[in-house]
Design an enzyme around this catalytic site. Structure first.
Site, PDB file in Angstrom:
ATOM      1  N   GLU A 526      70.854  79.109  39.644  1.00 18.44           N
ATOM      2  CA  GLU A 526      70.369  79.535  40.961  1.00 18.44           C
ATOM      3  C   GLU A 526      70.643  78.358  41.902  1.00 18.44           C
ATOM      4  OE1 GLU A 526      69.322  82.625  41.433  1.00 18.44           O
ATOM      5  OE2 GLU A 526      69.503  83.020  39.271  1.00 18.44           O
ATOM      6  N   HIS A 665      67.642  87.344  38.620  1.00 18.61           N
ATOM      7  CA  HIS A 665      67.563  86.242  39.587  1.00 18.61           C
ATOM      8  C   HIS A 665      66.636  85.115  39.143  1.00 18.61           C
ATOM      9  CE1 HIS A 665      70.310  88.202  42.192  1.00 18.61           C
ATOM     10  NE2 HIS A 665      69.515  89.246  42.388  1.00 18.61           N
ATOM     11  N   ASP A 670      69.182  85.852  33.881  1.00 17.92           N
ATOM     12  CA  ASP A 670      70.575  86.235  34.089  1.00 17.92           C
ATOM     13  C   ASP A 670      71.474  85.694  32.983  1.00 17.92           C
ATOM     14  OD1 ASP A 670      69.760  87.568  36.275  1.00 17.92           O
ATOM     15  OD2 ASP A 670      70.652  86.236  37.767  1.00 17.92           O
TER      16      ASP A 670
END
Lengths: 710, 131
Positions: A526, A665, A670
């Protein structure tokens, strides 16, 4: 296959024709009955006139009918019959054949359909055989590994069924069991004391019935060749806790046992020689000292005794020291067990062997004794049976109490008065026989091995005498318990996974490895935003491990990272990681170094890997770590498998392949989704001819080019 | 140590040991103290001697060739004619096992070598009721 294909067909046709004719004849007869005599005459005249023509017509109709039947037979019935025969060959013998038949178009179409099914069957069978071959290969590899581990064990290991048939053994066991050599499928009881084996098996069964967590029993067994094996017997249990197999772990204790025994005996001898000399010295010295009027010749005699004995004492002390130095660890075939366990075992044996009722006084839990339980119980039962004649066996009271470093085992009631000592020592030297198979040992040997002594107390208050056995007492161990030796079938311990080794064979080149064999790290990041070149950085890094086509739940990497810039608001809306959450997290350099170690030597997998790899390269470069291992992109692999689909987002692929994303997310969520997608893509890729890593990388390049172009 | 003072005259002690030095010393000690002594060098010899004429007390070594002290002890207790003979085991075998076993088999006292002469005399006098 029928030898006479006509058999069932023509009789049916003829029967049908006969039925039709007789039906017509019956109808004609019925009509004839209704006619008046005049009408009958008229009909008769008509028939006589058209009779020949009618007969000719009838014959013609029969001929046409026959032709029709023959045509149906040739076009449908025979080909169908042939097809069914050939289909049964396809099913039962070989699916490689194809059906060839002449006949009606429908029949030929049916044959073509069957041929296609046969082709599918053939392919399926080949695939199954290939899988079986591969699985068998892996199994062989596991077996080789297991057997080399077994071969290297310092202990002998032997697995047999409950009746003693040998299923598996290692080289060490073969050596120790000696000649003739043990062999698979043969009975262990040719080599091992059958009585001892059955007793131990019953002890194990009894411990299982009592719900013990540790049902293994240890005992010493004297082999016919004279070798003494310290043996542990543990059960392999089936799903219902029934016996499947028995594992015997044996260690040769012959030399150790003899050495210890020799050293002990000589030590004992030296000590008593020392005491003797000291006795003489003291008595003589005191006489010299205390006796006032001692004749000179008496004095000289006592002084000579003093001189001689002090030299004898010194010699005895030296010899005792030497013997002490050569003494190894204590008797190897006995181990400390709770006194209650031993009494329990003894009571069971008394009941089994002599039908003797036993009343056991529970010993204090703190009392442990050093015994080879099965052997000592056997020796005691043997003596009890000798001391208590069959007719006079009443109930026996059994108690164990501690006396300093010793434990006294008393069996009273039902024991006769002490017999002649010559008979006692005679019994001691007899082969132990409890009415079943005689054991390959004597009570004397068992007592000697235990440093135990026994005698019979004359009757005192109790009817009959008391058999007293003096055993070694022990203190309960501070930390329980010994190793677990129970093996439950079906519960495979986690550290047993040969697939892990298979994937690391160094001779196999990474690029030639099939995808399903790769060790991979699936990861996801992220970020503060979507522009790495513009300064966006990693705020979270999650990764999971795939080995040999399995996701390893135990190997997970998950870190938050303090970025150099504040996350953009639109990114925070997606992953929820704002500046305040990240303030106290480690910086990227540290996390990337950790991640590099985590991912070292594995293939990286990510969805839309290019983006994540750019971040790793940029930020990794600053931290001094490089990620130069091969990278697979689930997006590109999905394109290679399903070029017809337009949407290759993580969600779309996950839905297509039936993967549920937990924690979309989040970096770890993920990463896990990418891992599972990869696992499901692998068989589809294989079907498309993409099996190895090299082929997958090549296909990814192709997908990329197609995507860039169009 | 005049014998007459203790009134021990006439009490007979059989010394059973296979160690001549100790026998000589014990014999001297006991005779000095007014006991009559007899000597046996083995278990069999001791049993014969006891059967022929039971002594008042037996000083019995345990480690004897062939028939050991425990066995001699047991047989003395078994025979109704010798049951009352006092038995002191004099042993070079220390340890609980031997002591317990000796007392179990009917010995009146168990003295481990080396022992003090005074202690031995005291135990003998106590057992013979002439202290």
């Amino acid at each position: 296959m029928r030898l006479n294909p006509v058999g069932s067909y023509w009789p049916a046709v003829l029967l049908a024709a006969a039925a039709a004719l007789s039906g017509a004849a019956l109808l004609c007869l019925a009509a004839w009955q209704d006619l008046t005599p005049a009408e009958r005459t008229a009909v008769g005249q008509i028939l006589r006139r058209v009779g020949p023509t009618l007969a000719l017509g009838g014959c013609l109709a029969l001929f046409v009918g026959w032709m029709l039947a023959e045509w149906i037979d040739r076009r449908y019935r025979r080909p169908l019959r042939e097809m069914s025969e050939q289909a049964s060959i396809l099913r039962g013998v070989t699916a490689a054949r194809r059906i060839h038949v002449e006949g009606a178009p429908e029949v030929r179409r049916l044959a073509a359909e069957i041929n296609e099914l046969a082709a599918l069957l053939e392919a399926g069978r080949e695939r199954i055989e290939e899988c079986v071959r591969a699985a068998r290969g892996e199994l062989e590899e596991e077996k080789r590994l297991l057997s080399s581990i077994l071969a290297e064990l310092p202990e002998g290991v032997l697995v047999c069924d409950p009746e003693g048939r040998i299923i598996l053994y290692n080289e060490r066991a073969r050596q120790w069991f000696g000649e003739p050599p043990i062999g698979l499928g043969r009975s262990l009881l040719h080599f091992f004391d059958p009585g001892l084996f059955r007793q131990a098996r019953e002890d194990v069964a009894a411990r299982l019935r009592q719900g013990r967590a540790e049902p293994a029993v240890s005992f010493a067994a004297r082999l016919p060749g004279g070798r003494l094996l310290k043996t542990t017997m543990a059960p392999v249990l089936g799903p219902t806790r029934g016996f499947r197999m028995l594992i015997l772990i044996v260690a040769d204790a012959t030399e150790q046992d003899e050495a210890v025994r020799r050293a002990e005996q000589s030590l004992q001898g030296h000590f008593s020689a020392l005491r003797r000399s000291l006795g003489v010295l003291r008595t003589t010295a005191e006489l010299l000292n205390d006796t006032r009027s001692l004749a000179p010749e008496k004095r000289r005699m006592f002084e000579e005794i003093l001189d001689r004995e002090s030299r004898t004492a010194a010699r005895a002390a030296e010899e005792a020291e030497a013997a002490w130095a050569s003494l190894g660890p204590s008797a190897p075939t006995v181990s400390a067990v709770p006194a209650a366990d031993f009494l329990d075992l003894l009571a069971r044996r008394l009941r089994q062997a002599g039908g003797i009722e036993v009343d056991t006084e529970p010993p204090p839990p703190s009392l442990w004794i050093r015994v080879d339980g099965p052997a000592m119980a056997t020796a005691v039962v043997f003596l009890v049976l000798r001391l208590a004649p069959p007719g006079e066996r009443g109930g026996i009271r059994c108690r164990l109490e501690r006396r300093e470093s010793r434990a006294l085992l008393d069996l009273s009631g039902g024991i006769g008065a002490p017999p002649d000592p010559a008979r006692l020592s005679g019994w001691e030297r007899e082969t132990v026989d409890l009415g079943g198979e005689p054991l390959n040992t004597t009570a004397a040997e068992i007592f000697l091995r235990h440093r135990a002594s026994w005698w019979v107390l004359p009757p005192a208050g109790t009817p009959g005498g008391t058999l007293r056995v003096m055993l070694e007492a022990a203190d309960p161990p501070a930390s329980p318990p010994p190793r677990r030796t129970t093996l439950l079938a079906g519960s495979r311990p986690v550290y047993y996974d040969f697939d892990l080794f298979a994937g690391r064979r160094p001779e196999t080149r990474l690029l030639e490895q099939p995808l399903r064999r790769l060790a991979c790290t699936a990861f996801d990041t992220e970020t503060t935003g979507l522009d790495p070149e513009g300064g966006d950085e990693i705020v979270a890094l999650g990764a999971v491990r795939l080995v040999n086509g399995r996701l390893l739940e135990s190997e997970v990497f998950e870190r938050l990272v303090r970025p150099g810039i504040d996350p953009r608001p639109e990114s925070v809306r997606i992953h929820g990681l704002g500046a305040e959450i990240l303030r106290d997290q480690p910086e990227a350099a540290l996390v990337l170094r950790e991640f590099a170690r985590f991912a070292e030597g594995t293939v990286l997998i990510a969805h839309n890997a290019a983006f994540d790899m750019r971040l790793l390269t940029l930020q990794g470069g600053r931290a001094g770590v490089r990620f130069d291992q091969p990278v697979l992109d689930t997006l590109l692999l999905s394109l290679a498998v399903h070029p017809g689909h337009a949407d290759h987002s993580l969600e779309a692929i996950a839905e297509r392949l039936g993967v549920t994303i937990l924690g979309r997310h989040t970096a770890l969520g993920d990463a896990r989704a990418a891992a599972e997608i990869f696992l499901r893509l692998a068989p589809l890729l294989e079907k498309a001819g993409i099996v190895t890593l090299a082929e997958a990388l090549e296909a990814s390049r192709g997908s990329l080019e197609r995507r860039v172009r169009g | 140590m005049e014998a007459a003072r203790y009134g021990d005259m006439g009490k007979t002690v059989l010394i059973v040991d296979d160690e001549p030095s100790l026998i000589v010393a014990l014999q001297f000690l006991l005779e000095e103290n007014g006991f009559e002594t007899r000597v046996a060098f083995s278990g069999e010899e001791a049993l014969e001697s006891i059967a022929a004429r039971p002594p008042d007390l037996v000083l019995l070594d345990i480690m004897l060739p062939a028939v050991d002290g425990f066995e001699v002890c047991r047989r003395i207790r078994e025979d109704p004619r010798t049951r009352e003979v006092r038995i002191v085991l004099l042993s070079a075998l220390g340890g609980q096992a031997h002591i317990t076993r000796g007392l179990d088999l009917g010995a009146d006292a168990y003295i481990t070598k080396p022992f003090s002469n005074a202690e031995l005399l005291a135990r003998i006098r106590e057992l013979l009721g002439c202290a």
